[in-house]
Design a protein around this motif. Structure first.
Motif, mmCIF file in Angstrom:
data_model
loop_
_atom_site.group_PDB
_atom_site.id
_atom_site.type_symbol
_atom_site.label_atom_id
_atom_site.label_comp_id
_atom_site.label_asym_id
_atom_site.label_seq_id
_atom_site.Cartn_x
_atom_site.Cartn_y
_atom_site.Cartn_z
ATOM 1 N N HIS A 646 0.845 -1.192 0.000
ATOM 2 C CA HIS A 646 0.000 0.000 0.000
ATOM 3 C C HIS A 646 0.887 1.251 0.000
ATOM 4 C CE1 HIS A 646 -3.022 2.916 1.244
ATOM 5 N NE2 HIS A 646 -3.947 1.993 0.990
ATOM 6 N N PRO A 647 0.613 2.226 -0.877
ATOM 7 C CA PRO A 647 1.496 3.396 -0.980
ATOM 8 C C PRO A 647 1.512 4.268 0.261
ATOM 9 C CG PRO A 647 -0.449 3.682 -2.347
ATOM 10 C CD PRO A 647 -0.464 2.267 -1.875
ATOM 11 N N GLU A 648 0.519 4.152 1.134
ATOM 12 C CA GLU A 648 0.545 4.883 2.404
ATOM 13 C C GLU A 648 1.105 4.003 3.521
ATOM 14 O OE1 GLU A 648 -0.441 7.887 3.999
ATOM 15 O OE2 GLU A 648 -0.104 8.696 2.005
ATOM 16 N N HIS A 649 0.491 2.841 3.718
ATOM 17 C CA HIS A 649 0.835 2.003 4.859
ATOM 18 C C HIS A 649 2.204 1.348 4.711
ATOM 19 C CE1 HIS A 649 -3.816 1.475 5.106
ATOM 20 N NE2 HIS A 649 -3.420 2.660 5.495
ATOM 21 N N ASP A 650 2.644 1.132 3.484
ATOM 22 C CA ASP A 650 3.911 0.437 3.232
ATOM 23 C C ASP A 650 4.889 1.335 2.481
ATOM 24 O OD1 ASP A 650 2.793 -2.092 4.246
ATOM 25 O OD2 ASP A 650 1.581 -2.013 2.432
ATOM 26 N N ARG A 651 4.844 2.607 2.798
ATOM 27 C CA ARG A 651 5.648 3.577 2.044
ATOM 28 C C ARG A 651 7.139 3.263 2.127
ATOM 29 N NH1 ARG A 651 4.556 9.694 3.499
ATOM 30 N NH2 ARG A 651 2.491 9.001 2.800
ATOM 31 N N GLU A 652 7.619 2.922 3.313
ATOM 32 C CA GLU A 652 9.053 2.682 3.469
ATOM 33 C C GLU A 652 9.488 1.420 2.725
ATOM 34 O OE1 GLU A 652 11.344 4.731 4.725
ATOM 35 O OE2 GLU A 652 9.615 6.092 4.745
ATOM 36 N N LEU A 653 8.663 0.392 2.768
ATOM 37 C CA LEU A 653 8.991 -0.818 2.014
ATOM 38 C C LEU A 653 9.047 -0.525 0.524
ATOM 39 C CD1 LEU A 653 9.373 -3.905 1.730
ATOM 40 C CD2 LEU A 653 6.879 -4.099 1.675
ATOM 41 N N LEU A 654 8.069 0.200 0.007
ATOM 42 C CA LEU A 654 8.039 0.507 -1.420
ATOM 43 C C LEU A 654 9.206 1.388 -1.812
ATOM 44 C CD1 LEU A 654 4.212 1.049 -1.974
ATOM 45 C CD2 LEU A 654 5.590 -0.938 -2.590
ATOM 46 N N ARG A 655 9.581 2.301 -0.936
ATOM 47 C CA ARG A 655 10.749 3.133 -1.244
ATOM 48 C C ARG A 655 12.009 2.268 -1.328
ATOM 49 N NH1 ARG A 655 15.055 5.000 0.799
ATOM 50 N NH2 ARG A 655 14.641 3.912 2.761
ATOM 51 N N ALA A 656 12.148 1.318 -0.396
ATOM 52 C CA ALA A 656 13.321 0.454 -0.408
ATOM 53 C C ALA A 656 13.350 -0.451 -1.635
ATOM 54 C CB ALA A 656 13.356 -0.384 0.867
ATOM 55 N N LEU A 657 12.164 -0.818 -2.151
ATOM 56 C CA LEU A 657 12.093 -1.690 -3.327
ATOM 57 C C LEU A 657 12.228 -0.941 -4.640
ATOM 58 C CD1 LEU A 657 9.161 -4.044 -2.244
ATOM 59 C CD2 LEU A 657 11.501 -4.777 -2.740
ATOM 60 N N SER A 658 12.215 0.379 -4.616
ATOM 61 C CA SER A 658 12.240 1.177 -5.847
ATOM 62 C C SER A 658 13.655 1.292 -6.388
ATOM 63 C CB SER A 658 11.683 2.572 -5.577
ATOM 64 O OG SER A 658 10.323 2.511 -5.206
ATOM 65 N N PRO A 659 13.871 0.990 -7.667
ATOM 66 C CA PRO A 659 15.210 1.152 -8.250
ATOM 67 C C PRO A 659 15.777 2.559 -8.102
ATOM 68 C CG PRO A 659 13.837 -0.172 -9.704
ATOM 69 C CD PRO A 659 12.943 0.339 -8.618
ATOM 70 N N MET A 660 14.922 3.578 -8.120
ATOM 71 C CA MET A 660 15.425 4.950 -7.993
ATOM 72 C C MET A 660 16.096 5.180 -6.641
ATOM 73 S SD MET A 660 15.068 6.739 -10.735
ATOM 74 C CE MET A 660 15.224 8.414 -10.119
ATOM 75 N N SER A 661 15.734 4.383 -5.620
ATOM 76 C CA SER A 661 16.345 4.572 -4.308
ATOM 77 C C SER A 661 17.793 4.103 -4.280
ATOM 78 C CB SER A 661 15.535 3.830 -3.239
ATOM 79 O OG SER A 661 15.644 2.425 -3.407
ATOM 80 N N ARG A 662 18.222 3.342 -5.299
ATOM 81 C CA ARG A 662 19.600 2.839 -5.370
ATOM 82 C C ARG A 662 20.275 3.247 -6.678
ATOM 83 N NH1 ARG A 662 20.841 -1.593 -1.958
ATOM 84 N NH2 ARG A 662 22.281 -2.342 -3.563
ATOM 85 N N ILE A 663 19.798 4.326 -7.278
ATOM 86 C CA ILE A 663 20.304 4.706 -8.596
ATOM 87 C C ILE A 663 21.802 4.979 -8.576
ATOM 88 C CG2 ILE A 663 19.825 7.172 -8.290
ATOM 89 C CD1 ILE A 663 19.284 5.085 -11.508
ATOM 90 N N ASP A 664 22.357 5.336 -7.410
ATOM 91 C CA ASP A 664 23.803 5.584 -7.327
ATOM 92 C C ASP A 664 24.618 4.329 -7.583
ATOM 93 O OD1 ASP A 664 23.470 8.266 -6.790
ATOM 94 O OD2 ASP A 664 23.538 8.022 -4.605
ATOM 95 N N GLN A 665 23.973 3.141 -7.508
ATOM 96 C CA GLN A 665 24.679 1.888 -7.747
ATOM 97 C C GLN A 665 24.718 1.497 -9.224
ATOM 98 O OE1 GLN A 665 26.246 0.161 -5.173
ATOM 99 N NE2 GLN A 665 25.693 2.043 -4.064
ATOM 100 N N LEU A 666 24.009 2.222 -10.064
ATOM 101 C CA LEU A 666 23.923 1.846 -11.480
ATOM 102 C C LEU A 666 25.277 1.982 -12.161
ATOM 103 C CD1 LEU A 666 22.012 1.017 -13.822
ATOM 104 C CD2 LEU A 666 21.747 3.460 -14.297
ATOM 105 N N ARG A 667 25.688 0.950 -12.873
ATOM 106 C CA ARG A 667 26.956 0.960 -13.618
ATOM 107 C C ARG A 667 26.750 0.639 -15.101
ATOM 108 N NH1 ARG A 667 27.637 2.659 -9.355
ATOM 109 N NH2 ARG A 667 29.117 2.083 -7.706
ATOM 110 N N ALA A 668 25.776 -0.200 -15.411
ATOM 111 C CA ALA A 668 25.636 -0.714 -16.774
ATOM 112 C C ALA A 668 24.834 0.238 -17.645
ATOM 113 C CB ALA A 668 24.961 -2.076 -16.749
ATOM 114 N N PRO A 669 25.180 0.357 -18.920
ATOM 115 C CA PRO A 669 24.376 1.155 -19.855
ATOM 116 C C PRO A 669 22.958 0.603 -19.947
ATOM 117 C CG PRO A 669 26.499 0.569 -20.823
ATOM 118 C CD PRO A 669 26.360 -0.233 -19.572
ATOM 119 N N VAL A 670 21.988 1.503 -20.055
ATOM 120 C CA VAL A 670 20.592 1.058 -20.050
ATOM 121 C C VAL A 670 19.808 1.758 -21.152
ATOM 122 C CG1 VAL A 670 19.946 2.774 -18.312
ATOM 123 C CG2 VAL A 670 18.526 0.746 -18.632
ATOM 124 N N LEU A 671 18.991 0.989 -21.850
ATOM 125 C CA LEU A 671 18.034 1.504 -22.828
ATOM 126 C C LEU A 671 16.646 1.324 -22.236
ATOM 127 C CD1 LEU A 671 17.128 2.432 -25.725
ATOM 128 C CD2 LEU A 671 17.093 -0.011 -26.322
#
Length: 737
Positions: A646-671
């Motif tokens: 749920h976007p309200e009740h499980d906000r922290e879980l969803l944030r942790a699961l979102s790729p944007m939350s770890r974008i600093d780890q991206l190394r590979a080229p992406v299309l």
């Protein structure tokens, strides 16, 4: 408890069919009945027979057959002209014609039981908002029955048994006015990507916990017995007119109408639901009194029996995901046949005995198979026999069975098992006289339609492409081999491995891990033009079923819920490690790609395992759950909440699961690839990921396909997508890399 249980279902059709009946067109209007959606107003279209295009593709697909009552003519979907369109013609001839020449892709087809109309669903502009149309078999009388208004959406339900009316589900527009509300595209740099909306603003008043976030595959609660009538609670004391408390434009809603395609009577609102994730009428009894409805979010689907005269729910049971046509009533409505996985791992054929009031007198298993799910169930109106399609490790085993008419539980039979020329059945259209039409797909051909006669001997229809026309001459399709591998926590995974022609058998090759969508979809051994393109570039393909996929039991589907999604991300890495350990794949030339949920999983794999993959192609994937929930369609958001959180009740879980939350780890080229009209996963999701990658110096590009939604349906766009993806992966995984 599923989200839908927080709001009651409201019924507003008070009079039994055949008594007072719906209002006559042109009569003075009755007092208004509030609801989430206005009654659909038919819109006449230019009367014409679709003109066949001058150039037809030899390598084409035909699917979704629906036969007229005689079984001599078939309507179906075909992409011979480059886009899925409605076609029709003699079952045993070759002269078929386009019934609707518009370029809007067609998604479903249903011939009326009286033979007078062909109903179908199309997607204007290739987007996610669909409309329901009808046309006469001679090509005249074409009209839009529902979904004509901007921002609205409609899809097919069943016909009444006499063919006089069609059940149609109409969705509330996303906002008062019309257009979808949400960030369709990113604004210029510096502006808020969510367009001022926050996930909480659309969900603040919605109740209901997220499901199964503590791990484990708990069963959803099943409601037993009849629900109390809601007509008394919904009746206005002043007017005595039933009032449908179905929700507002902000919270959205779904409503089901019975629509007369002839227009002699006005639409009748059967029922509606505020905050519904899905709603479809799958069958109605011969007298019109009872309706079989499928409702609820993914993973929490329910079958309801509704007494439309009394305004009450008489029966409810959990049913499986997958094909939306979940069951049928017997001819006398005293037996209900259901495809369900209630209290079991794999979907089976269930028999529900009903009394005269539509209440259950007993439930039993009529047909089941060990470790094999019932994918498709098809029963003719007379109800004397059924066709069952079983999922056997991704392939289909078809079975025809007799259904006893006596009101006692017993074995069904006799059983007949036809031999199929290809691996997978995607649609069954039974004939009243016996026999059926089946849409087949195979690893070495494009989708086609076969007729099975009364003896269940299969013959390809004359207008389906030949097997040898699946691809241009010179490079035949590759038949995949099944693989099984073990995840790091011991869960057994599986999939299909495609070896590129000409590869040195003793030398590891560049390999692309391809991830399907859903996540409840299943990788099946059918011809995929994308794989064919990649294999032609010398790239192997491994298409696994990570946890959350169907075909391996209900616990496997539920294993990725909530925090279990972290393990699904690790499954991708474990699958890559497995094909490396077998000596198939080169560990220095691994790529990952996928569409929809597979696009999300691609982005997640690139940031959770940044040193494993050398390139990625993310197609229509979610990069941030907060912006996804803010921008998607309301009914899609409700269904997604049951799957992801749920976007309200499980906000922290969803944030942790979102790729944007770890974008600093991206190394590979992406299309990133996206359809411009995608309102399921808005293009924002790709755009913000690509922009963030570029800001960090990682090569990234985006391909936006015009006149496409979440599915890419036009031949030219599909070709562009395949070639762009193959170019990108070949550039970063090929010998030159």
């Amino acid at each position: 408890m599923p989200l839908e249980h927080t709001k009651p279902l409201r019924h507003v059709h008070e009079t039994p069919r055949g008594t007072a009946g719906p209002p006559v067109a042109g009569a003075p209007p009755a007092d208004p009945v509030p609801g989430p959606t206005p009654a659909p107003a038919p819109v006449r279209m230019p009367g014409h027979r679709g003109v066949d295009p001058p150039t037809l593709l030899a390598a084409h697909g035909c699917w979704y057959p629906s036969a007229d009552p005689t079984g001599l003519h078939v309507a179906f979907i075909c992409d011979r002209a480059g886009v899925p369109q409605l076609w029709s013609g003699p079952a045993r001839g070759t002269e078929v014609h386009v019934m609707d020449g518009d370029p809007d892709p067609v998604t479903e087809v249903s011939w009326s039981p009286d033979g007078r109309w062909i109903a179908y669903t199309s997607a204007p502009g290739g987007g996610e908002h669909t409309r329901v149309l009808v046309v006469r078999p001679d090509g005249t009388g074409r009209r839009v029955l529902a979904g004509a208004d901007p921002g609205s959406s409609a899809h097919l339900g069943c016909w009444t048994r006499d063919g006089t009316a069609l059940a149609i589900t109409v969705a509330q527009p996303s906002a008062a006015g019309s257009e979808h509300v949400g960030p369709g595209h990113l604004p210029p740099d510096g502006a808020s990507p969510a367009g001022g909306r926050t996930p909480g603003s659309a969900w603040s008043e919605r109740g209901g916990p997220a499901t199964l976030l503590e791990g484990g595959a708990a069963q959803p609660p099943v409601r037993r017995g009849p629900a109390p009538s809601v007509l008394e609670a919904a009746r206005s004391p002043a007017s005595g007119v039933p009032v449908a408390e179905l929700g507002s434009a902000r919270s959205g809603g779904l409503a089901v109408y019975l629509v007369d395609p002839d227009g002699a009577t006005g639409p009748v609102l059967l029922f509606g639901e505020e905050g519904a994730a899905s709603l479809r009428v799958c069958d109605m009894s011969a007298d019109g009194r009872f309706a079989l409805v499928r409702r609820g979010p993914r993973g929490r689907r329910e079958a309801l029996v509704l007494d439309t005269a009394a305004g009450r729910t008489t029966f409810a049971l959990h049913v499986a995901d997958g094909d939306p046509w979940i069951g049928r009533f017997s001819a006398d409505a005293r037996t209900l046949w259901l495809r369900s996985d209630a209290e079991r791992e794999f979907a089976a054929l269930l028999r529900v005995r009903l009394d005269a009031e539509g209440r259950s007198r007993g439930l039993s298993v009529a047909a089941e198979r060990e470790k094999s799910a019932l994918d498709l169930l098809s029963v003719p109106d007379h109800g004397r026999w059924a066709v069952l399609a079983w999922n056997a490790h991704g392939a289909t085993e078809l079975e025809s069975v007799g259904l006893h008419l006596r009101h006692t539980d017993g074995d069904i039979g006799p059983r007949h098992h036809p031999v199929l020329p290809h691996e997978v059945v995607t649609r069954i259209a039974p004939l009243e006289r016996g026999g059926l039409f089946a849409a087949l797909s195979g690893s070495r051909r494009r989708p086609g339609i076969w007729e099975l006669d009364e003896a269940l001997v299969a013959a390809r229809t004359g207008w389906s492409a030949r097997d040898e026309d699946a691809v241009p001459p010179g490079r035949p399709p590759v038949r995949p081999v099944p693989l099984r591998c073990e995840a790091r926590d011991g869960l057994v995974l599986g999939g299909w491995y495609y070896r590129a022609p000409g590869q040195d058998p003793g030398r590891p090759a560049p390999c692309v891990i391809h991830l399907h969508g859903g996540p409840e979809e299943q990788e099946r051994p059918v011809f995929n033009p994308l794989y064919h393109e990649l294999l032609g570039r010398g790239l192997d393909v491994f298409a696994p079923d990570v946890r959350g996929s169907s075909g391996r039991g209900r616990s496997f589907v539920d294993a990725d819920l909530g925090a279990g999604r972290f393990a699904a991300i690790d499954d991708v890495a474990d699958c890559a490690a497995h094909v490396v350990s077998l000596g198939y794949a080169d560990p220095l030339r691994l790529g990952v790609m996928g569409r929809s949920y597979g696009g999300y999983l691609t982005m997640a794999s690139l940031v959770w395992h940044p040193d494993l993959f050398r390139a990625g192609v993310a197609v229509c994937g979610m990069s941030d759950f907060a912006t996804f929930f803010a921008g998607t369609e309301p009914w899609i958001a409700r269904s997604a909440a049951a799957k992801y959180g749920h976007p309200e009740h499980d906000r922290e879980l969803l944030r942790a699961l979102s790729p944007m939350s770890r974008i600093d780890q991206l190394r590979a080229p992406v299309l990133a690839v996206h359809g411009e009209h995608d309102t399921n996963v808005p293009p924002t999701e790709s755009e913000q990921f690509v922009r963030a990658a570029r800001d960090r110096g990682v090569p990234a590009r985006q391909l936006t396909l015009r006149n496409e939604g979440h599915e890419f349906l036009r031949a030219d766009n599909r070709r562009l997508y395949r070639r762009a993806a193959a170019d990108w992966l070949e550039q970063h995984l090929g010998p030159a890399s």
